[in-house]
Scaffold this active site. Structure first.
Site, PDB file in Angstrom:
ATOM      1  N   ASP A   1       1.774  27.089 -12.460  1.00 53.92           N
ATOM      2  CA  ASP A   1       0.865  26.345 -12.465  1.00 53.92           C
ATOM      3  C   ASP A   1       0.873  25.509 -11.082  1.00 53.92           C
ATOM      4  O   ASP A   1       1.995  25.515 -10.282  1.00 53.92           O
ATOM      5  CB  ASP A   1       0.957  25.304 -13.421  1.00 53.92           C
ATOM      6  CG  ASP A   1       0.076  24.335 -13.433  1.00 53.92           C
ATOM      7  OD1 ASP A   1      -1.147  24.385 -13.161  1.00 53.92           O
ATOM      8  OD2 ASP A   1       0.481  22.860 -13.736  1.00 53.92           O
TER       9      ASP A   1
ATOM     10  N   GLU B   1      -7.571   8.011  -9.996  1.00 55.65           N
ATOM     11  CA  GLU B   1      -8.284   6.720 -10.029  1.00 55.65           C
ATOM     12  C   GLU B   1      -7.382   5.566  -9.736  1.00 55.65           C
ATOM     13  O   GLU B   1      -7.694   4.584  -8.964  1.00 55.65           O
ATOM     14  CB  GLU B   1      -8.840   6.682 -11.331  1.00 55.65           C
ATOM     15  CG  GLU B   1      -9.623   5.269 -11.534  1.00 55.65           C
ATOM     16  CD  GLU B   1     -10.875   5.833 -12.331  1.00 55.65           C
ATOM     17  OE1 GLU B   1     -10.559   5.508 -13.777  1.00 55.65           O
ATOM     18  OE2 GLU B   1     -12.105   6.347 -12.089  1.00 55.65           O
TER      19      GLU B   1
ATOM     20  N   PHE C   1     -17.374   9.778 -16.070  1.00 55.95           N
ATOM     21  CA  PHE C   1     -17.250  10.963 -15.325  1.00 55.95           C
ATOM     22  C   PHE C   1     -16.957  11.951 -16.521  1.00 55.95           C
ATOM     23  O   PHE C   1     -16.627  11.877 -17.633  1.00 55.95           O
ATOM     24  CB  PHE C   1     -16.012  10.911 -14.527  1.00 55.95           C
ATOM     25  CG  PHE C   1     -15.393  12.079 -13.933  1.00 55.95           C
ATOM     26  CD1 PHE C   1     -15.780  12.458 -12.645  1.00 55.95           C
ATOM     27  CD2 PHE C   1     -14.705  13.027 -14.752  1.00 55.95           C
ATOM     28  CE1 PHE C   1     -15.333  13.658 -12.304  1.00 55.95           C
ATOM     29  CE2 PHE C   1     -14.205  14.181 -13.862  1.00 55.95           C
ATOM     30  CZ  PHE C   1     -14.557  14.666 -12.837  1.00 55.95           C
TER      31      PHE C   1
ATOM     32  N   ARG D   1      -7.183  16.330  -1.930  1.00 58.64           N
ATOM     33  CA  ARG D   1      -8.268  16.365  -2.915  1.00 58.64           C
ATOM     34  C   ARG D   1      -9.455  15.184  -2.295  1.00 58.64           C
ATOM     35  O   ARG D   1      -9.002  14.019  -1.939  1.00 58.64           O
ATOM     36  CB  ARG D   1      -7.865  15.593  -4.162  1.00 58.64           C
ATOM     37  CG  ARG D   1      -6.912  16.754  -4.987  1.00 58.64           C
ATOM     38  CD  ARG D   1      -5.975  16.009  -6.006  1.00 58.64           C
ATOM     39  NE  ARG D   1      -6.853  15.858  -7.236  1.00 58.64           N
ATOM     40  CZ  ARG D   1      -6.363  16.814  -8.113  1.00 58.64           C
ATOM     41  NH1 ARG D   1      -5.487  18.098  -7.905  1.00 58.64           N
ATOM     42  NH2 ARG D   1      -6.747  16.424  -9.304  1.00 58.64           N
TER      43      ARG D   1
ATOM     44  N   GLY E   1      -6.291  25.330 -10.748  1.00 61.18           N
ATOM     45  CA  GLY E   1      -7.847  25.216 -11.007  1.00 61.18           C
ATOM     46  C   GLY E   1      -8.391  24.652  -9.573  1.00 61.18           C
ATOM     47  O   GLY E   1      -9.481  24.255  -9.729  1.00 61.18           O
TER      48      GLY E   1
ATOM     49  N   ASP F   1       3.409  22.586 -16.250  1.00 61.33           N
ATOM     50  CA  ASP F   1       3.935  21.095 -16.664  1.00 61.33           C
ATOM     51  C   ASP F   1       2.857  20.684 -17.770  1.00 61.33           C
ATOM     52  O   ASP F   1       3.114  19.495 -18.564  1.00 61.33           O
ATOM     53  CB  ASP F   1       3.869  20.180 -15.588  1.00 61.33           C
ATOM     54  CG  ASP F   1       2.722  19.955 -15.043  1.00 61.33           C
ATOM     55  OD1 ASP F   1       1.878  20.559 -14.904  1.00 61.33           O
ATOM     56  OD2 ASP F   1       2.741  18.512 -14.701  1.00 61.33           O
TER      57      ASP F   1
END
Lengths: 1191, 350
Positions: A425, A544, A591, A648, A730, A862
């Site tokens: 991952d 956030e 969201f 990101r 992802g 994880d």
């Protein structure tokens, strides 16, 4: 203060979740019917109705056995193994007159080994029991009656009880929320233990019960809950509550599940509806799939093979026995001294075939020494000890979180040494999953000097000095690194912005709006520490939190949230002073993954209505107003840059709303929110979409998910070891590729094969909206790209390839007829990155590799989204990080950091593999040696079933004289030390290629055993017979031959062990030589017992063997000559055909381990230049130029 | 502060680390065992070791071989196979019939002493193809009965020789005792009888602990079918040494049993006449019978096998030492050749 403030919050107004009312009527209609029969009388623990319902207690048992069931169940488990079952059968047969030895001697070893295995089971279960006890004895406040709460243990909770759970406590059972410390009876719940999600979930009680705020309120509270029966569905619940003679429907919104945690709420009251094993979490828990290692599976095959040999031996013996027995009466060999005419069935010549069949059984009993009875239990002991080594390894302990490695199962230790493919991952595994605000772009200007790992890697790749924004980071890096640890989540550094300098920047008004948006547009909750005045935040996601922290650090401190306002301490650009501003919070447009954005609508102090919005670039740019696109070009550029740097990104934009517009929106929005139809979500989305338009672009943020420490080095090492690493993430393709570079998954000189569906043709088709056509075209496109890729790989033999595929293409690539092609291509590539992949895809890819290549796969992750992958893979490694326990709970081994994988695999894995395989080989060797001497002796006693040795010699062989050395081998042996394991990662290939446990090696060892047996037997018999054995003219009879041969066997197998060891500690000396010494001691002690016990061993050592020089001369001779073949083989092999570990041993021995030339020579041993690890190895070279010269 | 005394500062930081009450409660304790860093010797078969090991073995083995062979060669052994010769010519077609008939089976054999034989000279009989190690045979005895006068009835394991036809317990019971060897030998040298000492031919532990001093033969060989020798019912079992020797079963189908000792020296060329009673039936199963007279050395009887084997292995080791020396000299190891890697040889995969 803070408490009161929070109490007044009516968060239900901000959030758009549904209140309990208006559940689906048809669901509720089922109540009372089959499957929905539970009736709970709240707050009447002693009531009549409550006692008639016999619901499970809240005592939870996770143990496998109870005191009563332990014996039968554990015994059954043991005898399910073929070998153990065989020994059970021989053990029972040994009580009949078929047995060639006494029953006691046969049964005692069986009892010892089965007992040991059961004790181990028992201890493990006892540990689980301790955990149960700890869990069941946790305290919770329970309503005793009359409004008085007192502490009681979890196990005493009954259905119908009212409990009071306080902040950060776990729920002891499944509860129906009655009320909370908040006025509108909401509470926050963290369900980390259930699904691994760390974000807080909101639950809300029915309005009718939300009045309860004091303990006293409960004294005469009565309600009846009717609901569904216990089931495992975590996300559904149907029930109704009868309260004050009114029916109220209940939904999952009121259900608090056991093992989730109360957060941000001071206390709640809840009514218990499911207890103990009825709770959803326990109904949901399934035993993790039990995994068995490949070695053990192969070992079973060897045991079957040995059974085959055993049956053959017994068969041949029986045939021969039948013939000679028949001869006793009719043929030319009438052995009258056996009195054949009055023999019982076992030896009756008249019924020779029958006798032969009986003899076959006897032979099965006699040759049972070919099967190592102690093998299973020894392996189990060894594996437990190996696991302890893994758990205790100080190099795999992570100081920061106080977490050592933890092997949750010891079954797979040796499998760790055979991993061929790692499926990893990304977020939280390769990265820390702690977001750091590092850069932003406002009004077309990029700010932030921070250098990401990815950028460093890129700079290294291009060979250019590291200059970002005009600053050279080569030197400053260190100071920078020291600084960033001060504030978690914030790693921004730019003196144009910091310390309020931003007011002097050209677009300070835009910057101000930008910061204000960061401070206002979120759902975080501040937590003001009264003493220090510091504010901390509780946010739904780390991203956030990073934004709020960034805003705070940049001068816009969000410090208070009330039910309808957000208060921010702002830096006023004009006065340069801090002013407190409060924004009226009107709406939150939440969201979700389809919207990919969130907005808030606020009214500022001047009365202006603002819509503040942040979201992904893919959805945001299209929502900009024409006049709001002023900086679009620059911002896009910056966003791409950020993505390339592995960050990101989010786009920030706002707009002003007019009153009328807002009114119109709000009406529709409230209507949508209050609707009860199934497409409520879509309706809300539609309404929101209409207002989130014509936005004015402010800028973009970049948050770094930092790579975990040591990840690139670790991946490089693993690649050098020839392990393929596939990353399933992802993330976006660009981000993934750049992360790939950062963690050295993609390396210079690797050719990338990118498979996606972004061809113009498909995009066009998508626009048309013809789904079938899109599917068809996509499938063809993927197939075509895969073919091309395969062709490329096949055409080039000197390059390494990396395959990058996105989630959409992956969906097609995993289709039945294409997946083989995909797999072939993937195997040909050194690295593979799957972007935008879903959890199910992760598991499917894992299965594809596992089943397609038949090689060992290891999955590491994880989060809850990795669980499928972890359980599907041969080995699942959980990272015990921040994303909860779900992955850890379903893993086989948990570690705290990705980089520990290196040590886990290369050192522990390699050692365990080597140890277990050597151990099993040696086990078979020693038992073949022993078993064949018995067989050969049979041949000399006309296969009558007479054992060569005394009964107790036979049975104690596996118990005392040879068991400890082999366990010591399995626990302690090291071919090379940990340092060299890591220095020469290619050593790991021994496990991947399975060279230490190949059939050749196994058969080789058995052959060695056969040779030893033959040498020992013939030497002893030829030397001892028939002449006098000592000076007194006595001859060597049955007992002397047996004891001498046995002595030789003990010496030979123990010395063979000494010869095969490459790591001789004191412990090994003790067990090996101790084993031999023990045999002599045993012989002395046993021989001194009365002859009725010791039978043929009576005084055999003291009287016959010890005084005779012949005995010693034969022993020495047998030992040396039985060992010579192996010694010669080993000397030649180690010198001229060394295996990889042999080479390292040579280097170490020659003292050349620090000689770079030597090391390189060994290290560069590639399998094939094209495959895995090659590029990593070439990077590892001291001088990369040299490499180019060679090529 | 401590920086000017480096040793204390180093110690100080070390202890500070361990004493600091940080949350590192789960930190594994360091020990050389758990960290798998135990001091160990890591042997590796270097040429030096290999060659010296082989040389050492040959240096030890060859002398032992020589000494053993010498010892074996010093033993003088006379073997006389007589099972055919002791059948009268006219009965040789039906040897079994002859041996089972009640006629006189006396047979005279002449042995010539090839070399001087020093006393004690051990007299053995050697049987061939006789499976004393057959499970049925081995088990057919009662150790309890042999040892303990009170356990006369303990004959359960003695099948089929536990009782006589009329149900009387047999002492000693069982097939082994029943089939007791019954050929007898009488030696004369120059017409002087040579005394044969038949005492002390069994293991002391057998006499003292396995065969009772108060156990006397009873109903022995009283069945219709007589197996072998009869026993003197007036002598206790522990005194019946020929029985004790016989009952210590042989390991292999070819075996010798001690018959007695001649306690005078025999000179080279001495002619010894043996008057033997050829009673024992080995003809049914084609067994050979041999009379063996042998001296012993410190290593026991005559058997060149061990000496030769020692010499062969010793020589082989010497040879291997030479071969390895030559190989190591001629063809030094090449570390750089990847073809040695075992997984390179079968390029599977792709």
């Amino acid at each position: 203060m803070g408490k009161d403030r929070r109490k007044k919050l009516h968060l239900s107004k901000i959030y758009s979740f549904r209140r309990g009312k208006g559940g689906f009527k048809d669901d509720n209609a089922q109540i009372g019917g089959p499957g929905f029969s539970r009736v709970v009388y709240c707050n009447e623990p002693g009531g009549f109705e409550a006692t008639t319902k016999n619901y499970a207690s809240n005592y939870v048992r996770t143990t496998k056995y109870t005191a009563a069931s332990f014996l039968p169940k554990a015994l059954f488990e043991q005898f399910r193994r073929v070998a153990n079952f065989y020994f059970l059968v021989t053990g029972s047969l040994s009580f009949t007159s078929l047995a060639p030895y006494s029953a006691v001697s046969a049964v005692i070893p069986l009892i010892i080994f089965i007992g040991a295995a059961m004790v181990k089971e028992g201890i493990e279960d006892w540990r689980r029991k301790q955990q149960d006890i700890e869990m069941n004895n946790r305290k919770v406040k329970k309503h005793r009656g009359g409004g008085v709460f007192d502490h009681t243990e979890w196990r005493n909770i009954r259905v119908g009880d009212i409990v009071k759970v306080e902040k950060n406590e776990f729920f002891p059972a499944d509860l129906i929320l009655l009320s909370s410390s908040y006025d509108d009876a909401i509470c926050y719940v963290e369900t980390m233990n259930l699904d691994g999600e760390t974000n807080l979930k909101l639950k809300q009680a029915l309005e009718d019960t939300s009045y309860i705020h004091d303990d006293e309120n409960l004294s005469d509270f009565r309600a009846t809950i009717k609901c569904e029966d216990p089931n495992s569905n975590l996300y559904a619940f149907v029930g109704s509550m009868e309260f004050e003679e009114q029916q109220h429907p209940l939904s999952p919104q009121q259900l608090l599940l056991r093992d989730s945690q109360l957060r941000n709420t001071d206390y709640i009251y809840g009514a218990v509806i499911f207890t103990g094993h009825d709770t959803k979490v326990i109904q949901n828990s399934t035993d993790p799939p039990s995994k068995r290692s490949k070695i053990e599976k192969k070992m079973d095959k060897i045991i079957y093979f040995l059974f085959g040999v055993l049956f053959m031996m017994a068969f041949v013996g029986s045939i021969y026995f039948g013939i000679v027995t028949k001869d006793d009466l009719e043929g030319g060999h009438k052995r009258w001294y056996l009195k054949p005419d009055s023999a019982k069935i076992f030896f009756d010549p008249k019924r020779a075939p029958m006798a032969a069949i009986y003899h076959f059984l006897t032979a099965l009993l006699l040759y049972s020494y070919l099967i190592p009875i102690s093998l299973y239990v020894s392996i189990e002991i060894v594996k437990v000890l190996q696991s302890i080594f893994i758990n205790q390894d100080i190099h795999m302990y992570y100081e920061e979180t106080d977490k050592p490695a933890h092997a949750r199962t010891s079954n797979l230790n040796e499998e760790l040494g055979q991993v061929d493919t790692i499926l990893s991952d990304k977020t939280g595994t390769l990265t820390c999953n702690s977001m750091e605000f590092i850069k932003f772009s406002v009004a077309g200007t990029a700010y932030g000097y921070g250098v990401t790992e990815v950028e460093k890697a890129m700079a290294k790749r291009n060979g250019s000095p590291l200059i970002v924004n005009g600053k050279d980071y080569g030197v400053e890096d260190r100071a920078h690194g020291a600084k960033k640890s001060s504030i978690k989540g914030f790693n921004f550094d730019d003196d144009r912005i910091m310390d309020g300098n931003w007011v002097n920047e050209p677009h300070s008004d835009v910057i101000q709006n930008f910061f204000r948006l960061l401070a206002v547009c979120h759902t975080a909750i501040p937590d003001l520490d009264e003493e220090t005045g510091k504010v901390t935040y509780e946010a739904e996601s780390p991203d956030e939190a990073a934004f709020v922290i960034a805003a705070k650090e940049l001068g816009f401190e969000f410090f208070n949230r009330t039910q309808s306002s957000v208060s921010v301490n702002e830096l006023d650009p004009v006065s340069c002073k801090r002013v407190e501003r409060s924004y009226k919070l009107l709406n939150v447009l939440e969201f979700n993954s389809s919207r990919k954005r969130m907005s808030v609508i606020v009214r500022d102090e001047e009365g202006k209505l603002l819509l503040l919005c942040k979201g992904a670039d893919s959805v945001m740019f299209e929502r900009l107003a024409i006049n709001g696109r002023k900086y679009e070009e620059e911002t896009r550029e910056h966003v791409n840059e950020y993505a390339n740097a592995g960050l990101r990104t989010l786009i920030l934009a706002y707009r002003e709303l007019s009153e009328e517009e807002y009114q119109a929106f709000n009406e529709k929005f409230v209507e949508a929110k209050n609707s009860v139809s199934a497409d409520r979500e879509t309706m809300i989305d539609e309404v929101a979409k209409k207002v989130e338009k014509d936005l004015i672009l402010l800028g973009a943020t970049a948050v770094e998910d930092k790579l975990q420490e040591g990840v690139p080095e670790c991946i490089d090492k693993l690649a050098q070891a020839g392990i393929k690493i596939w990353v399933l993430t992802g993330d976006k393709m660009e981000t993934a590729i750049n992360i790939g570079y950062a963690c050295s998954l993609l390396r210079q000189g690797m050719k990338q094969i990118i498979i996606n569906l972004e061809s113009p043709k498909i995009t066009e088709l998508e626009k048309v909206g013809d789904k079938d056509a899109v599917t068809k075209a996509s499938r063809e496109s993927v197939l075509q790209q895969l073919m091309n890729g395969k062709f490329q790989v096949a055409a080039s033999s000197s390059e390494a390839f990396a395959l990058i595929i996105d989630g959409k293409s992956l969906a097609y690539a995993l289709e039945e007829n294409i997946k083989k092609l995909f797999l072939e291509l993937a195997i040909g590539c050194a690295s593979l990155i799957c972007c935008r992949s879903s959890p199910i895809q992760k598991a499917l890819v894992t299965r594809l590799v596992k089943e397609g290549t038949k090689k060992t796969t290891l999955a590491i992750g994880d989060g809850a989204n990795d669980v499928g992958m972890l359980q599907e893979a041969d080995i699942g490694i959980g990272i015990s990080g921040v994303e909860g326990m779900q992955a850890v709970m379903s893993s086989d081994i948990s570690i705290a950091q990705f980089r520990f994988l290196e040590r886990l695999l290369l050192v522990h894995g390699h050692w365990c593999y080597r140890r277990i395989s050597s151990m099993i080989c040696y086990f078979f060797y020693k038992n073949v040696t022993f078993g064949f001497t018995v067989f050969l002796y049979e041949a000399y006693s006309s296969f009558s079933g007479q054992p060569a040795y005394n009964d107790w010699f036979l049975s104690l062989y596996n118990v005392f004289f040879t068991s400890l050395p082999v366990i010591a081998l399995g626990v302690l042996d090291q071919d090379v030390s940990a340092r060299y394991c890591l220095k020469f990662p290619l050593l790991y290939q021994e496990g991947v290629q399975n060279v230490l446990f190949s059939w050749r090696r196994i058969i080789g060892w058995m052959f060695n055993g056969l040779c030893s047996a033959i040498i020992i037997f013939f030497l002893c018999t030829k030397a001892l017979d028939p002449q006098a054995f000592n000076k007194d003219g006595k001859v060597a009879g049955y007992q002397i031959l047996g004891a001498t041969m046995y002595t030789c066997v003990i010496w030979v197998v123990n010395c063979q062990m000494a010869l095969a060891l490459s790591y001789f500690t004191l412990i090994q000396h003790i067990v090996i030589w101790g084993g031999i010494a023990l045999w002599y001691l045993f012989l002395l002690a046993y021989g001194a017992m009365s002859p009725s016990i010791s039978t043929t061993a009576y005084k055999v050592f003291v009287e016959s063997l010890a005084p005779s020089p012949f005995f010693y001369i034969v022993t020495i001779f047998a030992v040396i000559s039985a060992l010579t073949p192996y010694f010669v083989y080993n000397a030649i092999q180690l010198r001229f055909f060394p295996m990889y570990h042999g080479m390292i041993q040579w280097i170490r021995h020659d003292g050349r381990c620090d000689d770079p030339e030597y090391c390189n020579m060994v290290r560069q041993r590639s399998i094939r230049p094209t495959t895995v690890g090659f590029t990593a190895r070439s990077l590892a070279r001291t001088n990369p130029l040299e490499m180019e010269n060679i090529n | 502060m401590n920086s000017n005394t480096p040793s204390t500062s180093a110690g100080g930081t070390g202890s500070a680390d361990s004493t600091a009450p940080r949350r590192n409660s789960k930190r594994p304790k360091y020990s050389r065992f758990t960290q798998q860093e135990l001091p160990a010797c890591k042997p590796i078969l270097t040429p030096k070791w290999v060659i010296s090991a082989f040389l050492l073995v040959s240096v030890i083995f060859i002398p032992i071989g020589v000494v053993s062979l010498f010892a074996s060669r010093n033993v003088v052994e006379i073997i006389d196979r007589y099972e055919t010769d002791c059948i009268p010519l006219d009965s040789r077609n039906d040897k079994v019939g002859f041996i089972q008939s009640p006629q006189d089976k006396t047979c005279n054999r002449t042995l010539t002493v090839p070399k001087r034989m020093k006393q004690p000279i051990y007299v053995y009989y050697q049987l061939d193809n006789f499976y004393q190690n057959h499970r049925r045979y081995v088990k057919s005895r009662s150790d309890q009965q042999l040892r303990n006068p009170g356990k006369e009835d303990d004959t359960s394991s003695c099948d089929p020789e536990d009782t006589t036809a009329d149900g009387m317990r047999i002492v000693p019971c069982g097939l082994i005792a029943w089939s007791l060897f019954n050929d007898t030998y009488d030696f004369t040298r120059n017409n002087q009888p040579v005394t044969l000492n038949k005492r002390d031919i069994s293991w002391k532990s057998d006499r003292d602990h396995k065969f009772g001093k108060k156990v006397y033969p009873k109903n022995f060989q009283n069945n219709t079918l007589v197996g072998g020798a009869r026993l003197d019912p007036s002598k206790s079992l522990s005194e019946q040494e020929n029985l004790i020797v016989w009952m210590r079963t042989a390991a292999l189908p070819t075996f010798r049993k001690l018959y007695g000792k001649i306690e005078v020296d025999l000179q080279a060329g001495d002619v010894i006449n043996v008057e033997l009673q050829n009673n024992y039936n080995t003809y049914s199963f084609n067994g050979k019978k041999k009379l063996v007279l042998s001296t012993t050395s410190w290593l026991g009887g005559k058997n060149d096998f061990l000496g030769i084997a020692y010499l062969v292995v010793g020589g082989l080791c010497f040879f291997l030492a030479m071969v390895f020396t030559i190989i190591y000299l001629v063809k030094p190891r090449q570390l750089g050749d990847p073809s040695y890697l075992s997984w390179n040889r079968n390029p599977g995969g792709r």
